[in-house]
Design a protein around this motif. Structure first.
Motif: not given
Length: 406
Positions: A53, A57, A84-85, A88-89, A92, A175, A177-178, A182, A187
């Protein structure tokens, strides 16, 4: 005499060694088993400390219950290890360009999960995926929600990396959750392995999605049908901490509210004055208490569908004027309710029930810590609600179309 004592002491020490060695060996075996087990089943509680993570995050965490039926943690570890990475990217990047993206996805996620479960049905650009009509000619039930482009963009990248593997339902859940993280939210772990539904649930959405004008009994009833208690309900409605709400959903509170011939009595008068000014857009809302004010129709989905070719879901953001409900996951939403300054009638109704009012006061009493903890638990619960797994669904190639139309 001294020599006898020393010899006796040595004998006692020697006799203890086997027992100590035995206990040490048992401890080492147990420790080794625990380490091996953790490698196969990494604990959710340790996730925040993992390099898995990113630092942006690594926020507030909650303990996770047992894995939801049919779902598992890090479901795509082998089939699409970077999924999942990648999500997240992308989130962001979206957030850096548009701060409203998390709120859009949160409402999209709620509309998806609340009907039959998190199955990406709300993403379908069709009211009946099983008929023979052209999808493009149908009026989807989701024209007034936002965030579809974000989900579709993420899905396109995943399709390039791992074709036909990651479901749209999982993309939306992760998406969302992330995005919450942000924007300052808590979390919570998201189990994956959801499948996408073959069709939308348009007719059910008309009757089962909470309305901005529902009273507290109606709100609690709809949530309880899906297994959410009062605490879940009050914390989930705290999602209104962030985002924007169309004036069309509050304008009827200024005049002939619910056929009473008077404004909504649950709204503070000074707050009503502020909203009148903010929502002024040439439709006659120009002065406080205007007796000739023509009230806007109650924005239920049924009336909008009857008089409008573009049916609306609960939180439209594509209409003329919108009011910000905030931008932080703290207690301001609940503090506003204590002052009779809830944007929606349904919001303010949380003060009309002893249990929900008590929870409002609890969430308003600190910096948002208690709310964020309960919100995380409720979101975890909602994300596992009624999911499709295994052969009960499909993985769409495009989130807007059933697999058969792709």
């Amino acid at each position: 005499m001294v020599k006898k004592k020393e010899m006796k002491k040595k004998e006692e020490t020697a006799s203890l060694r086997p027992a100590v060695l035995k206990k040490t060996s048992i401890f080492m075996v147990v420790l080794l088993i625990a380490v091996l087990f953790s490698l196969r089943n990494p604990k959710i509680e340790a996730e925040g400390k993992s390099n898995h993570i990113p630092s942006f995050l690594q926020r507030q965490k909650v303990s996770s219950p047992l894995e939801a039926e049919g779902l598992s943690y890090d479901f795509y570890q082998d089939s699409c290890p970077g999924a999942e990475d990648m999500i997240r990217s992308k989130m962001k990047k979206f957030f850096s360009n548009q701060k409203g993206v998390p709120a859009n996805l949160l409402r999209l996620f709620f509309h998806d999960c609340f009907i039959r479960g998190c199955d990406a049905s709300v993403l379908l650009n069709t009211t009946d995926a099983n008929n023979n009509r052209s999808v493009e000619k149908q009026a989807p039930p989701n024209l007034t929600l936002k965030g579809f482009d974000v989900v579709e963009s993420i899905k396109e990248d995943l399709e390039e990396a791992c074709p036909g593997v990651v479901s749209c339902a999982d993309v939306l859940a992760l998406a969302t959750r992330d995005g919450i993280l942000l924007t300052g939210g808590p979390f919570y772990p998201v189990f994956t392995g959801r499948k996408d539904s073959h069709e939308s649930h348009f007719q059910e959405a008309l009757s089962d999605i909470p309305s901005p004008n529902h009273n507290i009994s109606q709100i609690l009833s709809l949530f309880q049908r899906r297994g959410f208690d009062e605490r879940d309900t009050v914390s989930l409605l705290g999602a209104h901490n962030v985002g924007r709400i169309s004036c069309d959903f509050i304008r009827n509170r200024f005049g002939n509210f619910s056929g009473t011939g008077h404004p909504d009595s649950t709204m503070a008068s000074d707050f009503m004055d502020e909203l009148r000014l903010q929502c002024q857009d040439g439709h006659g809302i120009t002065q406080v208490g205007a007796p000739t004010l023509a009230p806007a129709p109650t924005p239920t989905m049924a009336t909008l569908i009857k008089g409008n070719s573009k049916p609306m879901m609960m939180f439209s953001e594509q209409l003329s004027v919108a009011i910000s409900s905030g931008s932080a996951f703290d207690g301001h939403y609940y503090r506003n309710l204590l002052r009779s300054r809830g944007l929606l009638f349904a919001d303010q109704q949380l003060m009309a029930n002893n249990i929900t009012a008590s929870l409002v006061r609890t969430y308003a009493s600190d910096d948002g810590r208690t709310f964020r903890k309960d919100f995380a638990r409720a979101m975890l619960k909602m994300s596992n609600h009624g999911v499709l797994t295994g052969d009960n669904g499909e993985v769409r190639f495009k989130c807007a179309l059933p697999r058969s139309h792709s």
